[in-house]
Each structure stands twice: as structure tokens, then as C-alpha cells.
Design a protein around this motif. Sequence first.
Motif, PDB file in Angstrom:
ATOM      1  N   GLY A  81       0.766  -1.274   0.209  1.00 33.29           N
ATOM      2  CA  GLY A  81       0.187   0.004   0.139  1.00 33.29           C
ATOM      3  C   GLY A  81       0.705   1.237  -0.070  1.00 33.29           C
ATOM      4  N   ALA A  82       2.122   1.120   0.010  1.00 32.19           N
ATOM      5  CA  ALA A  82       3.037   2.439   0.123  1.00 32.19           C
ATOM      6  C   ALA A  82       3.137   2.964  -1.170  1.00 32.19           C
ATOM      7  N   ARG A  83       2.439   3.263  -1.988  1.00 31.48           N
ATOM      8  CA  ARG A  83       2.536   3.905  -3.308  1.00 31.48           C
ATOM      9  C   ARG A  83       2.551   5.394  -3.227  1.00 31.48           C
ATOM     10  N   THR A  84       3.326   5.774  -4.117  1.00 30.49           N
ATOM     11  CA  THR A  84       3.568   7.333  -4.261  1.00 30.49           C
ATOM     12  C   THR A  84       2.849   7.697  -5.493  1.00 30.49           C
ATOM     13  N   ALA A  85       2.228   7.227  -6.195  1.00 32.20           N
ATOM     14  CA  ALA A  85       1.804   7.370  -7.686  1.00 32.20           C
ATOM     15  C   ALA A  85       0.593   8.455  -7.571  1.00 32.20           C
ATOM     16  N   LEU A  86       0.121   8.859  -6.272  1.00 29.56           N
ATOM     17  CA  LEU A  86      -0.759   9.937  -6.413  1.00 29.56           C
ATOM     18  C   LEU A  86       0.194  11.396  -6.401  1.00 29.56           C
ATOM     19  N   ASN A  87       1.165  11.262  -6.016  1.00 31.06           N
ATOM     20  CA  ASN A  87       2.155  12.569  -5.895  1.00 31.06           C
ATOM     21  C   ASN A  87       2.276  13.283  -7.109  1.00 31.06           C
ATOM     22  N   ASP A  88       2.142  14.667  -7.011  1.00 31.40           N
ATOM     23  CA  ASP A  88       2.465  15.429  -8.394  1.00 31.40           C
ATOM     24  C   ASP A  88       3.954  15.345  -8.477  1.00 31.40           C
ATOM     25  N   ARG A  89       4.559  15.314  -7.215  1.00 31.59           N
ATOM     26  CA  ARG A  89       6.282  15.394  -7.041  1.00 31.59           C
ATOM     27  C   ARG A  89       6.585  14.519  -6.063  1.00 31.59           C
TER      28      ARG A  89
END
Length: 191
Positions: A81-89
Motif C-alpha cells: 500500500g505504500a504507493r507514491t503514484a498520487l504525488n505530483d512530485r
Amino acid sequence: MSEPTPERICVFTAGRPGTPEIEEEARRLGELIGQRGFGLVYGGLDIGTMGIVAHSAKDNGAEVIGVVPGASQDEYVAHPGARTALNDRTIGVASLAERKEQMFNLSGAVIALAGGAGTFGEIGTAIEERRKLIVVNTNGFYDALKEQFAAMHAARLASDITRHQVRFVANAEEAIDQAVKQIRKPSALPF
């Protein structure tokens, strides 16, 4: 240290889910950050209440910047669950200390929601570095911390932190109102 970027708000909160009330406060804070035209700087991972804040902010038009410890965000792929895809940066830093410093430097206001040991550490760092801090006291979550600050002051071991540096508020709406005041008048302490 670089100058804060006033159009962004740093939010410290948990990488774990909270009670329904705590999760709703996280959702509402993210919503208000986006609706008021601010960007979000946060712990960078799509887990727990930090993920709730980030999704809500992004869904309401906010730029989302995540700061993750470790040489790169790839180290978090193994964490469920530790995704970073939602970040713009996404900004990778070498340590938790660098993470906090980077988050402070990218923002014009700092808000702490209910959280665990990591959030308490972030609160402590903000105080040590004499940064203004807005603490959302959802359902009295931080009442004991407020009492501890008063006890430290009464024992002459610390200044009156709640008068000079930390603002306790009841909800996300009050937190955003305080953040707007702080961003518009980023003077030295006290609030």
C-alpha cells in the motif's frame, strides 16, 4: 535554509488508519487545502491518514508533494500500500531528519493531525526548531500533550509553548484559518 513556499501547507499525520473521526478530519483537511488553493506537502506515501489527506487534497485540486525517506521512492515498493503514484512530485531524502527539514522548507504553514510516534517526533522537531505549528485536537486526542506543555512551563523547564509557538485547534476548518493567517503574516514567533 531556503525560504518557505507560502502556497503550500505541510501536514504531519499517521501512516496508519485511525478512528472514523480521525480519518474524517484528515479527509476534511485535504479537501480544504485544495479548495483554498494551497498545495500539500506530506510524508509521501499512500497509506493511513497521510494517504487520506493526500487523496482528498488532490481530488480538490491541490498540488501534492510527497517527501519520503530512503535513497529513492523505489524502496517503498515492498511495503504493501505504500504507493507514491498520487504525488505530483515525490522527493527522496536520506533520513527522517532530512524529510522533516525538506517538508518544513517547502511549506508556509505546518499542521499536525492525530498520529503516532512519528507524528510526535515531527511535533517535537517543529518545537525544537522554533517553527509555528497548528495542532488539530480531534476529539481531545492531544489534550494530554497540551497538559504536558503547561506542566513544562509551570516547572520553568520551557517557555509557554502554547502561547508562543503551538496553536491547538478543534478541527480542520480552524486549522486552515490559522494556516491562512500564518501564511499571510509569516512573522517571527509568537503566532
